[in-house]
Enzyme design. Structure first.
Site, PDB file in Angstrom:
ATOM      1  N   ARG A 110      -3.282   2.787   8.554  1.00 47.14           N
ATOM      2  CA  ARG A 110      -3.495   1.700   7.869  1.00 47.14           C
ATOM      3  C   ARG A 110      -2.358   1.041   7.951  1.00 47.14           C
ATOM      4  O   ARG A 110      -1.230   1.415   7.860  1.00 47.14           O
ATOM      5  CB  ARG A 110      -4.230   1.838   6.681  1.00 47.14           C
ATOM      6  CG  ARG A 110      -5.449   2.512   6.505  1.00 47.14           C
ATOM      7  CD  ARG A 110      -5.599   2.941   4.893  1.00 47.14           C
ATOM      8  NE  ARG A 110      -6.442   3.838   4.839  1.00 47.14           N
ATOM      9  CZ  ARG A 110      -7.937   3.625   4.637  1.00 47.14           C
ATOM     10  NH1 ARG A 110      -8.469   2.473   4.425  1.00 47.14           N
ATOM     11  NH2 ARG A 110      -8.814   4.606   4.320  1.00 47.14           N
TER      12      ARG A 110
ATOM     13  N   CYS B  78       9.249 -36.505  -9.927  1.00 50.18           N
ATOM     14  CA  CYS B  78       7.910 -37.135 -10.033  1.00 50.18           C
ATOM     15  C   CYS B  78       7.330 -37.310  -8.878  1.00 50.18           C
ATOM     16  O   CYS B  78       6.188 -38.093  -8.997  1.00 50.18           O
ATOM     17  CB  CYS B  78       8.153 -38.586 -10.892  1.00 50.18           C
ATOM     18  SG  CYS B  78       8.874 -39.865  -9.902  1.00 50.18           S
TER      19      CYS B  78
ATOM     20  N   ARG C 263      -4.181  -1.290  -6.338  1.00 48.96           N
ATOM     21  CA  ARG C 263      -3.334  -2.448  -6.509  1.00 48.96           C
ATOM     22  C   ARG C 263      -3.646  -3.402  -7.586  1.00 48.96           C
ATOM     23  O   ARG C 263      -4.980  -3.270  -8.208  1.00 48.96           O
ATOM     24  CB  ARG C 263      -3.511  -3.221  -5.146  1.00 48.96           C
ATOM     25  CG  ARG C 263      -4.882  -3.499  -4.670  1.00 48.96           C
ATOM     26  CD  ARG C 263      -4.894  -4.381  -3.462  1.00 48.96           C
ATOM     27  NE  ARG C 263      -6.543  -4.360  -2.848  1.00 48.96           N
ATOM     28  CZ  ARG C 263      -6.846  -4.622  -1.702  1.00 48.96           C
ATOM     29  NH1 ARG C 263      -5.888  -4.755  -0.748  1.00 48.96           N
ATOM     30  NH2 ARG C 263      -7.960  -4.708  -1.355  1.00 48.96           N
TER      31      ARG C 263
ATOM     32  N   TYR D 276      12.811 -32.148 -16.568  1.00 47.32           N
ATOM     33  CA  TYR D 276      11.356 -32.380 -16.739  1.00 47.32           C
ATOM     34  C   TYR D 276      10.866 -32.213 -15.377  1.00 47.32           C
ATOM     35  O   TYR D 276      11.481 -32.628 -14.253  1.00 47.32           O
ATOM     36  CB  TYR D 276      10.872 -33.151 -17.625  1.00 47.32           C
ATOM     37  CG  TYR D 276      11.243 -34.539 -17.074  1.00 47.32           C
ATOM     38  CD1 TYR D 276      10.129 -35.236 -16.281  1.00 47.32           C
ATOM     39  CD2 TYR D 276      12.258 -35.365 -17.592  1.00 47.32           C
ATOM     40  CE1 TYR D 276      10.643 -36.266 -15.592  1.00 47.32           C
ATOM     41  CE2 TYR D 276      12.361 -36.647 -17.159  1.00 47.32           C
ATOM     42  CZ  TYR D 276      11.562 -37.303 -16.045  1.00 47.32           C
ATOM     43  OH  TYR D 276      11.902 -38.494 -15.649  1.00 47.32           O
TER      44      TYR D 276
ATOM     45  N   HIS E  31     -15.707  -9.148   2.378  1.00 49.06           N
ATOM     46  CA  HIS E  31     -14.522  -9.795   2.641  1.00 49.06           C
ATOM     47  C   HIS E  31     -14.643 -11.216   1.964  1.00 49.06           C
ATOM     48  O   HIS E  31     -13.629 -11.737   1.427  1.00 49.06           O
ATOM     49  CB  HIS E  31     -14.342 -10.000   4.482  1.00 49.06           C
ATOM     50  CG  HIS E  31     -13.417 -10.941   4.699  1.00 49.06           C
ATOM     51  ND1 HIS E  31     -13.605 -12.195   5.094  1.00 49.06           N
ATOM     52  CD2 HIS E  31     -12.123 -10.752   4.966  1.00 49.06           C
ATOM     53  CE1 HIS E  31     -12.617 -12.888   5.539  1.00 49.06           C
ATOM     54  NE2 HIS E  31     -11.430 -11.791   5.452  1.00 49.06           N
TER      55      HIS E  31
ATOM     56  N   MET F 157      -5.204  -6.829   8.281  1.00 48.92           N
ATOM     57  CA  MET F 157      -4.480  -5.797   9.429  1.00 48.92           C
ATOM     58  C   MET F 157      -5.767  -4.842   9.808  1.00 48.92           C
ATOM     59  O   MET F 157      -6.606  -4.511   8.986  1.00 48.92           O
ATOM     60  CB  MET F 157      -3.514  -5.093   8.656  1.00 48.92           C
ATOM     61  CG  MET F 157      -2.146  -6.060   8.529  1.00 48.92           C
ATOM     62  SD  MET F 157      -1.634  -6.670  10.009  1.00 48.92           S
ATOM     63  CE  MET F 157      -0.426  -7.600   9.434  1.00 48.92           C
TER      64      MET F 157
ATOM     65  N   SER G  14      15.002 -39.914 -11.794  1.00 45.85           N
ATOM     66  CA  SER G  14      13.917 -39.242 -11.515  1.00 45.85           C
ATOM     67  C   SER G  14      13.702 -39.201 -10.033  1.00 45.85           C
ATOM     68  O   SER G  14      13.573 -40.030  -9.491  1.00 45.85           O
ATOM     69  CB  SER G  14      12.526 -39.974 -12.125  1.00 45.85           C
ATOM     70  OG  SER G  14      11.652 -39.089 -11.704  1.00 45.85           O
TER      71      SER G  14
ATOM     72  N   GLY H 209      -8.065  -7.679   4.749  1.00 46.20           N
ATOM     73  CA  GLY H 209      -8.920  -7.692   5.886  1.00 46.20           C
ATOM     74  C   GLY H 209      -8.052  -8.013   7.055  1.00 46.20           C
ATOM     75  O   GLY H 209      -8.509  -8.243   8.201  1.00 46.20           O
TER      76      GLY H 209
ATOM     77  N   LYS I  62       0.990  -1.244  -0.152  1.00 41.80           N
ATOM     78  CA  LYS I  62       0.088  -0.091   0.149  1.00 41.80           C
ATOM     79  C   LYS I  62       0.867   1.205   0.092  1.00 41.80           C
ATOM     80  O   LYS I  62       0.750   2.256  -0.754  1.00 41.80           O
ATOM     81  CB  LYS I  62      -0.790   0.018   1.141  1.00 41.80           C
ATOM     82  CG  LYS I  62      -2.160   0.788   1.113  1.00 41.80           C
ATOM     83  CD  LYS I  62      -2.883   0.636   2.355  1.00 41.80           C
ATOM     84  CE  LYS I  62      -3.551  -0.728   2.322  1.00 41.80           C
ATOM     85  NZ  LYS I  62      -4.611  -0.894   3.499  1.00 41.80           N
TER      86      LYS I  62
HETATM   87  C1  PEP Z   1       7.854 -40.586  -4.734  1.00 36.24           C
HETATM   88  O1  PEP Z   1       8.272 -41.423  -3.808  1.00 36.24           O
HETATM   89  O2  PEP Z   1       8.024 -39.259  -4.831  1.00 36.24           O
HETATM   90  C2  PEP Z   1       7.248 -41.135  -5.881  1.00 36.24           C
HETATM   91  C3  PEP Z   1       7.104 -40.547  -7.069  1.00 36.24           C
HETATM   92  O3  PEP Z   1       6.922 -42.567  -5.670  1.00 36.24           O
HETATM   93  P1  PEP Z   1       5.684 -43.014  -4.761  1.00 36.24           P
HETATM   94  O4  PEP Z   1       4.807 -41.713  -4.381  1.00 36.24           O
HETATM   95  O5  PEP Z   1       4.912 -44.081  -5.444  1.00 36.24           O
HETATM   96  O6  PEP Z   1       6.418 -43.574  -3.487  1.00 36.24           O
END
Ligand code: PEP
Ligand code: MG
Length: 880
Positions: A101, A839, A345, A859, A464, A112, A772, A110, A31
């Site tokens: 303020r 993953c 804002r 990735y 709010h 503060m 991975s 809301g 602000k």
């Molecule tokens: C992990 O452990 O991050 C994973 C992808 O395998 P899982 O969740 O199947 O153990």
């Protein structure tokens, strides 16, 4: 006593210039930085000053003491305002009245506390009365000030003031506040002072500087209030020093019918339509709009009442949009026909609106594509776009039990609860709920966050409930005046219909409709603007986004969402069909290698068929298939009745089967006989899975469909474990290729999900062709928190500030992140071309995605619905 690095703690603005600018958000709060910026571009901002967030930090870390230079700086700041406004603080002729303020670097609606009309006392109120020629207004402001000061600064319950007000109204025989005449308001001031005296033991302070000092302290202290801490926790807001304090000359929207106050958006925050949007109240204070106490009028009506200020406001909106390159949310006041801008804002908006605004602003030439991707759409907005909607085609005969404002889109179905505590509890119990409140306040944020949706009977589009819900993408119907809520009976009614606590209702936040019972919901359509925006995202993005999928349907959906391959196909999920579970159970209870092979032989065609279909969907994209991972007891029944039944199905003696089940139980199954350990004990499982994967690939090769299979070994801790499994895979492949006279290319890699694997990644990379990171297990094992049990204490850890966030949701970059960084670096020291991905669940969480990009991962892989989120997060990471 120390000063804050002996630096400036007060920054003035208004009156044609400013000491700060928008780059100083961390120091001045959002602000404060905006007020400074607006002043510097020549907007009509009332003069004021901002006390820095460093001063707030000093105050909280020194037990409530001001930095040495603050007192004098505040005095100088007041003199600055006096000079600019031609008034004097505490003067009985021309009094300066101010607002105080809060404002942190990140907007916290809301959260503060605010004090208005500060500087009023028995003398200045008389002056105000004379200047405005409006006795009623002066005393109304005075009584409001005592109420606010009492509540916000001294912590007196608002109800005590409300009581005094209700008492007086009753004696006077009037229904509405506005019916109280001036004499009654004067009487009310006395009664409010008595409430103050009784509650605090002190007289109400009439020295404006004493009022100011107490108010500044209250703003400082509100930074550490429970509700502010809770809001920051829910929104993952960390790393801020504190709040800024903005002290500014008051201007009045309640001086008569040539005055107004309002909130407007430069574009529609629900739909994104490029039309000036907002609400205002004639002859009112700003707080009345935000608190939803009176229902405001559409901003367009202002054009008729005050055409000049309206035109000026629209012009300022355009100027601000261009200046900030973003849709703005502006608070304004018109005092006797003169427009003042109090705040601007970046406006909160729905996901749908975010996409439309981004695409329109680029088309209108206001911003570049890169800016649109970086700043106009948040990853969470895309999440909202994928939210379910009420199925309009299927009426289901649910009665409409209310029509309110379409405050935040999306459909929600849940059981009615009337308090935030119940909503929070219900979520722990796994029950979806709709939080039904007359109106919400910052105290409700916990319950609002827990609920599926929010329904209020009072308040406008900027109340709010509406603002918070939109920010979170949570369905909300606000201001539903059709219903009468009775907290005592835990019911709400609309005419004949009464809904009790615990009954199901459905709300449609996009239309403002409330239905009795459970409605069907459907997935939303993604429109042209979305697709255009996502092409910009992909032009900018450098890191790839894959998906975690183990069915052809999920793979298809993920592909539609833009996935570029599968990063994790969990093969165990394929074992749960009726015939399959029987086969794997047979394999588990086998007493000899022959029996086991026979059982696996039955599984092979199922697995091969699944892989063939997935490969077909994912043609041309890499598909990473993980070998069997969970402990085998997960495939066996628990309950005695079930054990008996399954023994019968498998054709073995009940006692023998029960004993097998007992033997397979482990004390710590997550650290037990699972992952590659299974493949090492039973190489025939790895053989079967390899045959299924490569057999499927060969079939598709015959159909001239390109497949890129990657076989992934789970839960490796040593290079030897990996090598042993790789050998089984390669030998099986060689046999299969010889038998079929066909061959396909494939890769063999591993998950890095045990800390030891990250530590010896250089050795593992000698044999592995890709890594991975399984950050679910990696987080579990790095923290030593059981994935399945941590919820019991993580809530408390976060509440107590021991952890900032749940490390299973948001990657712990400090700890687990080090292992990712080290694993990647060591792996690539051995094999520079090593492909590395992630993953675990973190692969779809924006800040974790950003970390992965910064550390050179190729990735991220996440569940299908999070693919668009990850794509945007990856693009934004490149623009950081
Ligand atoms: C992990 O452990 O991050 C994973 C992808 O395998 P899982 O969740 O199947 O153990
Ligand atoms: Mg794992």
């Amino acid at each position: 006593m120390q000063t804050v690095k002996d630096e400036k703690v007060v920054f003035t603005f208004g009156g044609g210039g400013a000491e700060g600018d928008r780059s100083m958000k961390q120091l001045l709060g959002g602000k404060g930085a905006n007020l400074a910026e607006m002043s510097s571009i020549g907007l009509p901002v009332p003069a004021g000053f901002t006390i820095s967030t460093e001063a707030c930090h000093y105050y909280s870390s020194h037990g409530g003491i001001w930095p040495r230079n603050l007192k004098q700086s505040v005095k100088d700041g007041i003199h600055f305002i006096e000079e600019k406004m031609g008034t004097r603080f505490g003067d009985s002729e021309h009094p300066l009245l101010i607002s105080v303020r809060s404002g942190a670097a990140v907007s916290m609606p809301g959260m503060m506390d605010t004090v208005l009309n500060l500087g009023l006392n028995d003398y200045t109120v008389e002056a105000l009365m004379r200047h405005t020629n409006n006795e009623r207004f002066a005393y109304d402001s005075y009584r409001r000030f005592i109420d606010m000061f009492g509540c916000v600064v001294m912590g007196i319950s608002h109800e005590k003031f409300e009581h005094a007000l209700e008492d007086l109204k009753e004696t006077q025989g009037v229904e509405h506040d506005t019916e109280l005449d001036t004499e009654s308001l004067k009487e009310l001031v006395d009664r409010y002072k008595a409430v103050y005296r009784k509650a605090t033991g002190y007289m109400f302070p009439d020295d404006p500087y004493e009022q100011l000092e107490k108010a500044v302290n209250a703003v400082f202290e509100s930074w550490d209030s429970d509700r502010a801490v809770k809001y920051r926790r829910i929104n993952h807001i960390t790393g801020l020093l504190g709040t800024g304090v903005n002290v500014q000359a008051m201007v009045y929207g309640n001086m008569g019918d040539d005055c107004a106050t309002g909130v407007c958006f430069t574009r529609n925050p629900s739909t994104g339509e490029n039309r000036f949007y907002g609400e205002f109240l004639l002859n009112a204070q700003g707080e009345d709009v935000v608190a939803g106490i009176r229902t405001p009028q559409d901003i367009k009506a202002l054009q008729n009442v005050m055409p000049d200020p309206y035109r000026e406001l629209v012009g300022i909106g355009k100027k601000l949009e261009k200046h900030y390159g973003n849709m703005q949310d502006i608070e304004f006041t018109i005092q006797k026909g003169t427009l003042y801008i109090l705040q601007t804002r970046n406006g909160k908006r729905t996901g749908h609106a975010a996409i439309r605004i981004a695409s329109d602003m680029v088309a209108e030439g206001l911003v570049e594509k890169r800016h649109a991707v970086k700043s106009l759409v948040e990853p969470g907005h895309l999440d909202q776009l994928l939210h379910p909607q009420i199925d309009q085609k299927n009426s289901n005969g649910n009665a409409v039990i209310g029509q309110g404002l379409p405050a935040s889109p999306g459909a929600a179905v849940g059981k009615v609860v009337f308090t935030s505590e119940e909503a929070e509890q219900a979520v722990i119990d796994g029950t979806p709920v709709i939080l039904v409140r007359i109106e919400t306040s910052p105290e409700d944020v916990g319950g609002m966050s827990a609920a599926e949706g929010i329904l209020t009977s009072r308040g406008g589009m900027t109340s709010h409930a509406a603002v918070v819900a939109r920010g979170w993408g949570k369905p909300c119907v606000a201001g539903c005046g059709d219903i009468i809520i009775n907290y005592e009976n835990n019911t709400f009614t609309n005419g004949e219909i009464t809904i009790h606590e615990g009954e199901w209702i459905s709300i449609d936040g996009a239309r403002g409709t409330v239905y009795q019972g459970k409605k069907d919901v459907v997935k939303p359509e993604l429109d042209e603007d979305y697709h255009t925006f996502m092409t910009w995202v992909d032009e900018i993005r450098k890191m790839r986004v894959r998906t975690n999928a183990d069915t052809p349907e999920d793979s298809k959906r993920a592909l539609e969402f833009g996935a570029e391959g599968i990063g994790l196909c969990r093969t165990e999920h394929m074992f749960f069909g009726e015939e399959r579970i029987k086969a794997i159970r047979k394999m588990i209870v086998s007493n000899s290698l022959e029996e086991r092979k026979e059982a696996l032989e039955k599984l092979l065609p199922y697995q091969k068929k699944d892989f063939t279909e997935i490969f077909r969907v994912m043609k041309g994209f890499p598909v990473t298939i993980r070998l069997l991972d969970p402990p085998l007891h997960e495939f066996l029944p628990d309950e005695p009745e079930e054990i008996k039944k399954v023994a019968g199905e498998l054709g073995i003696r009940h006692s023998e089967f029960a004993e097998k089940v007992r033997l397979l139980r482990e004390f710590n199954p997550m650290l037990g006989h699972r992952g590659c350990r299974l493949g090492i004990s039973y190489p025939e499982i790895t053989e079967m899975q390899t045959r299924a994967i490569l057999g499927a690939a060969i079939e598709l090769k015959k159909e001239k469909i390109k497949v890129i299979p990657e076989i992934m070994v789970p839960l490796i801790g040593t290079p030897q474990e990996f090598r042993s499994q790789k050998l089984v895979i390669n030998n099986t492949a060689a046999d299969l290729f010889e038998e079929t006279g066909e061959s396909v290319e494939y890769k063999v890699g591993t998950m890095i999900e045990i800390p030891r694997a990250a530590l010896v990644a250089d050795q593992i990379a000698r044999d592995a062709e890709f890594f991975s990171f399984g950050t679910n297990d990696l987080t579990q094992m790095t923290f030593g928190y059981s994935r399945d049990d941590a919820a019991k204490f993580l809530g408390e850890y976060i509440k107590e500030g021991i952890l900032q966030q749940d490390p299973f949701q948001v990657l712990d970059t400090e700890g687990v992140g080090q292992l990712i960084e080290m694993g990647t670096r060591l792996g690539r020291e051995t094999k520079p071309e090593l492909k590395v991905g992630i993953c675990g669940e973190h692969g779809g969480e924006p800040s974790s995605v950003s970390f992965c990009y910064e550390h050179g991962l190729d990735y991220v892989s996440c569940s299908p619905f999070r693919v668009p989120v990850a794509r945007l997060a990856a693009a934004q990471a490149t623009l950081k």
